[in-house]
Design a protein around this motif. Structure first.
Motif, PDB file in Angstrom:
ATOM      1  N   UNK A 123      10.125   5.499  14.104  1.00  0.00           N
ATOM      2  CA  UNK A 123      10.859   4.634  13.829  1.00  0.00           C
ATOM      3  C   UNK A 123      10.282   3.728  14.619  1.00  0.00           C
ATOM      4  N   UNK A 124       9.164   3.895  15.433  1.00  0.00           N
ATOM      5  CA  UNK A 124       8.695   2.596  15.922  1.00  0.00           C
ATOM      6  C   UNK A 124       7.206   2.237  15.359  1.00  0.00           C
ATOM      7  N   UNK A 125       6.998   2.534  14.248  1.00  0.00           N
ATOM      8  CA  UNK A 125       5.570   2.408  13.072  1.00  0.00           C
ATOM      9  C   UNK A 125       5.915   2.836  11.380  1.00  0.00           C
ATOM     10  N   UNK A 126       5.481   1.649  11.049  1.00  0.00           N
ATOM     11  CA  UNK A 126       5.774   1.554   9.403  1.00  0.00           C
ATOM     12  C   UNK A 126       4.132   1.502   8.670  1.00  0.00           C
ATOM     13  N   UNK A 127       3.813   1.815   8.428  1.00  0.00           N
ATOM     14  CA  UNK A 127       3.872   1.248   7.165  1.00  0.00           C
ATOM     15  C   UNK A 127       2.619  -0.419   6.566  1.00  0.00           C
ATOM     16  N   UNK A 128       1.581  -0.369   7.542  1.00  0.00           N
ATOM     17  CA  UNK A 128       1.245  -1.659   6.864  1.00  0.00           C
ATOM     18  C   UNK A 128      -0.359  -1.855   6.450  1.00  0.00           C
ATOM     19  N   UNK A 129      -0.517  -2.775   5.573  1.00  0.00           N
ATOM     20  CA  UNK A 129       0.871  -3.719   4.323  1.00  0.00           C
ATOM     21  C   UNK A 129       1.343  -2.411   3.867  1.00  0.00           C
ATOM     22  N   UNK A 130       2.556  -2.807   2.630  1.00  0.00           N
ATOM     23  CA  UNK A 130       3.016  -2.407   2.153  1.00  0.00           C
ATOM     24  C   UNK A 130       2.418  -1.596   1.067  1.00  0.00           C
ATOM     25  N   UNK A 131       1.499  -2.101  -0.286  1.00  0.00           N
ATOM     26  CA  UNK A 131       1.066  -1.556  -0.384  1.00  0.00           C
ATOM     27  C   UNK A 131      -0.627  -0.893   0.029  1.00  0.00           C
ATOM     28  N   UNK A 132      -0.346  -0.553   1.005  1.00  0.00           N
ATOM     29  CA  UNK A 132      -1.408   0.208   1.712  1.00  0.00           C
ATOM     30  C   UNK A 132      -1.826   1.964   0.254  1.00  0.00           C
ATOM     31  N   UNK A 133      -3.151   1.956  -0.193  1.00  0.00           N
ATOM     32  CA  UNK A 133      -3.079   3.692  -1.240  1.00  0.00           C
ATOM     33  C   UNK A 133      -2.329   4.090  -0.191  1.00  0.00           C
ATOM     34  N   UNK A 134      -1.525   4.698  -1.312  1.00  0.00           N
ATOM     35  CA  UNK A 134      -1.254   6.596  -1.056  1.00  0.00           C
ATOM     36  C   UNK A 134      -2.336   7.639  -0.946  1.00  0.00           C
ATOM     37  N   UNK A 135      -2.524   8.017  -0.045  1.00  0.00           N
ATOM     38  CA  UNK A 135      -4.426   9.116  -0.498  1.00  0.00           C
ATOM     39  C   UNK A 135      -3.972  10.787  -0.779  1.00  0.00           C
ATOM     40  N   UNK A 136      -2.975  10.851  -1.379  1.00  0.00           N
ATOM     41  CA  UNK A 136      -2.126  11.663  -1.982  1.00  0.00           C
ATOM     42  C   UNK A 136      -0.758  12.089  -1.206  1.00  0.00           C
ATOM     43  N   UNK A 137      -0.301  13.570  -1.779  1.00  0.00           N
ATOM     44  CA  UNK A 137       0.979  13.890  -1.158  1.00  0.00           C
ATOM     45  C   UNK A 137       0.818  15.318  -0.616  1.00  0.00           C
ATOM     46  N   UNK A 138       2.090  15.897  -0.317  1.00  0.00           N
ATOM     47  CA  UNK A 138       1.875  16.933   0.358  1.00  0.00           C
ATOM     48  C   UNK A 138       3.660  17.214   0.481  1.00  0.00           C
ATOM     49  N   UNK A 139       3.753  18.430  -0.547  1.00  0.00           N
ATOM     50  CA  UNK A 139       4.812  19.057  -1.191  1.00  0.00           C
ATOM     51  C   UNK A 139       6.034  17.902  -1.385  1.00  0.00           C
ATOM     52  N   UNK A 140       5.285  17.217  -2.213  1.00  0.00           N
ATOM     53  CA  UNK A 140       6.255  16.052  -2.858  1.00  0.00           C
ATOM     54  C   UNK A 140       6.247  14.627  -1.601  1.00  0.00           C
TER      55      UNK A 140
END
Length: 204
Positions: A123-140
């Motif tokens: 809860x004390x970390x986040x994706x930054x910036x919000x539009x960072x590239x999604x590298x892929x998916x794991x189980x959705x």
């Protein structure tokens, strides 16, 4: 040209080192043998270095490789050609390490050197910036590069950083989480504490 190539003459397979991994094996202990000596090439056969490392007694295997090299060569020293090959091998291993694919198991993401699952973030970390590239998916679930995961701090915590950073008045929080202080009071009052992302409202 002195380059390594996987050849499995028993099964008639050439230059497909991941065939064992893909069949469910974790070939952590693999060596190449020649008149020049013995080299650890297990990294060439494993798609996930973290999983391979967990299956390997690194200290024992490293010690064993050193002894085998001395036994095959008849001495513990390396020639200039052997050193060149070793440097090339280290370069190839480093490149493979940083180009490693997305883990195929949930446990593989724990402490991974490159990838993070969004839903596993604290809860004390986040994706930054919000539009960072999604590298892929794991189980959705979305997978991000580790470099795009940033720690969050409260307004007072930013002031304690080196150098100190100040959040502008009225700045919108990057993420809002439940306060960890005074848990009993938190349950009753539903207190919330604002947590600021890196660069959010920094001044000075």
């Amino acid at each position: 040209e002195g380059e390594y190539m996987h050849i499995d003459y028993v099964n008639g397979v050439i230059d497909q080192p991941f065939c064992y991994w893909d069949s469910g094996m974790v070939p952590a202990y693999c060596v190449s043998y020649s008149d020049r000596g013995v080299e650890d090439v297990g990294w060439r056969y494993c798609r996930e270095s973290k999983v391979a490392h967990e299956h390997k007694d690194t200290l024992w295997f490293t010690t064993t490789i050193i002894k085998l090299k001395a036994l095959v060569r008849g001495h513990p020293f390396s020639t200039q050609e052997e050193q060149r090959v070793q440097i090339s091998e280290i370069g190839a291993q480093t490149k493979a390490f940083f180009n490693e694919g997305i883990p195929t198991t949930l446990a593989g993401f724990q402490g991974h050197h490159k990838y993070r699952l969004e839903h596993q973030l604290g809860k004390y970390s986040a994706v930054y910036p919000k539009d960072s590239k999604v590298q892929g998916f794991f189980q959705g679930k979305k997978v991000y590069d580790k470099k795009d995961i940033k720690p969050l701090h409260t307004k007072s915590s930013w002031l304690r950083q080196d150098p100190p950073r100040q959040v502008r008045e009225g700045e919108e929080a990057y993420k809002v989480v439940e306060s960890k202080a005074k848990k009993d009071a938190k349950r009753k009052r539903g207190e919330q504490e604002e947590w600021q992302g890196p660069g959010e409202g920094d001044v000075g």
